[in-house]
Design a protein around this motif. Structure first.
Motif, PDB file in Angstrom:
ATOM      1  N   ASN A  17       0.861  -1.175   0.000  1.00 19.64           N
ATOM      2  CA  ASN A  17       0.000   0.000   0.000  1.00 19.64           C
ATOM      3  C   ASN A  17       0.895   1.222   0.000  1.00 19.64           C
ATOM      4  N   ARG A  20      -1.194   7.952  -0.197  1.00 19.41           N
ATOM      5  CA  ARG A  20      -1.363   9.159  -1.010  1.00 19.41           C
ATOM      6  C   ARG A  20      -2.405  10.005  -0.290  1.00 19.41           C
ATOM      7  N   GLU A  23      -5.468   8.332   1.682  1.00 19.42           N
ATOM      8  CA  GLU A  23      -5.765   7.036   1.077  1.00 19.42           C
ATOM      9  C   GLU A  23      -4.536   6.123   1.085  1.00 19.42           C
ATOM     10  N   VAL A  25      -3.320   3.401  -0.925  1.00 15.96           N
ATOM     11  CA  VAL A  25      -3.583   2.856  -2.254  1.00 15.96           C
ATOM     12  C   VAL A  25      -2.978   1.459  -2.345  1.00 15.96           C
ATOM     13  N   ASN A  44      -8.735   1.166  -6.713  1.00 11.82           N
ATOM     14  CA  ASN A  44      -8.418   2.390  -5.972  1.00 11.82           C
ATOM     15  C   ASN A  44      -8.954   3.624  -6.678  1.00 11.82           C
ATOM     16  N   VAL A  45      -9.205   4.669  -5.900  1.00 16.23           N
ATOM     17  CA  VAL A  45      -9.580   5.965  -6.463  1.00 16.23           C
ATOM     18  C   VAL A  45      -8.370   6.556  -7.191  1.00 16.23           C
ATOM     19  N   GLN A  46      -7.216   6.521  -6.536  1.00 18.86           N
ATOM     20  CA  GLN A  46      -5.977   7.036  -7.123  1.00 18.86           C
ATOM     21  C   GLN A  46      -5.226   5.857  -7.736  1.00 18.86           C
TER      22      GLN A  46
END
Length: 103
Positions: A17, A20, A23, A25, A44-46
Motif C-alpha cells: 500500500n 497518497r 488514502e 492505495v 483504488n480511487v488514485q
C-alpha cells in the motif's frame, strides 16, 4: 495511465500500500535493477503508477504503521520528497534497495 520506462529484470514483487494523502492505495511494489515501481490496482480511487529511479533515492527507512505495527517503509528522495509504504517482509525490500543504491 503512465507509460512505464522500466529497464531490466524485475528482482522482487510484493503486494503493498502506498499512502497518497489519507488514502492507502493498494497495489504491487516492484524492484528492478534501476527503479522502484508501484502499480495501483484498479479498485483504488488514485490509480496512477509511480516510478522512482534508484539514483533519486537517498535513504530507505523502517516505519511503523499507526506507530506500533512494524510493517512500513519510507523511501526518501534526494529532492526531499518521501513515499510511505506498508509492505510485508520490509527488511527484504530495504536490503535490496540499499544494495542497489550502495548503502
Amino acid at each position: 495511465m503512465m507509460q512505464m520506462k522500466t529497464t531490466g529484470e524485475i528482482l522482487l514483487t510484493k503486494p503493498a500500500n502506498l499512502f497518497r494523502g489519507m488514502e492507502a492505495v493498494g497495489g504491487k511494489l516492484k524492484i528492478t535493477g534501476d527503479r522502484v515501481i508501484f502499480n495501483a490496482t484498479r479498485l483504488n480511487v488514485q490509480r496512477d503508477s509511480l516510478e522512482i529511479p534508484m539514483s533519486d533515492i537517498q535513504e530507505v527507512e523502517r516505519r511503523n504503521t499507526l506507530r506500533i505495527v512494524p510493517n512500513g517503509i519510507t523511501i526518501k528522495l534526494r529532492s526531499g520528497k518521501e513515499y510511505r509504504f506498508v509492505i510485508k517482509d520490509r527488511d527484504q525490500v530495504i536490503e535490496l534497495i540499499h544494495n542497489k543504491i550502495g548503502k
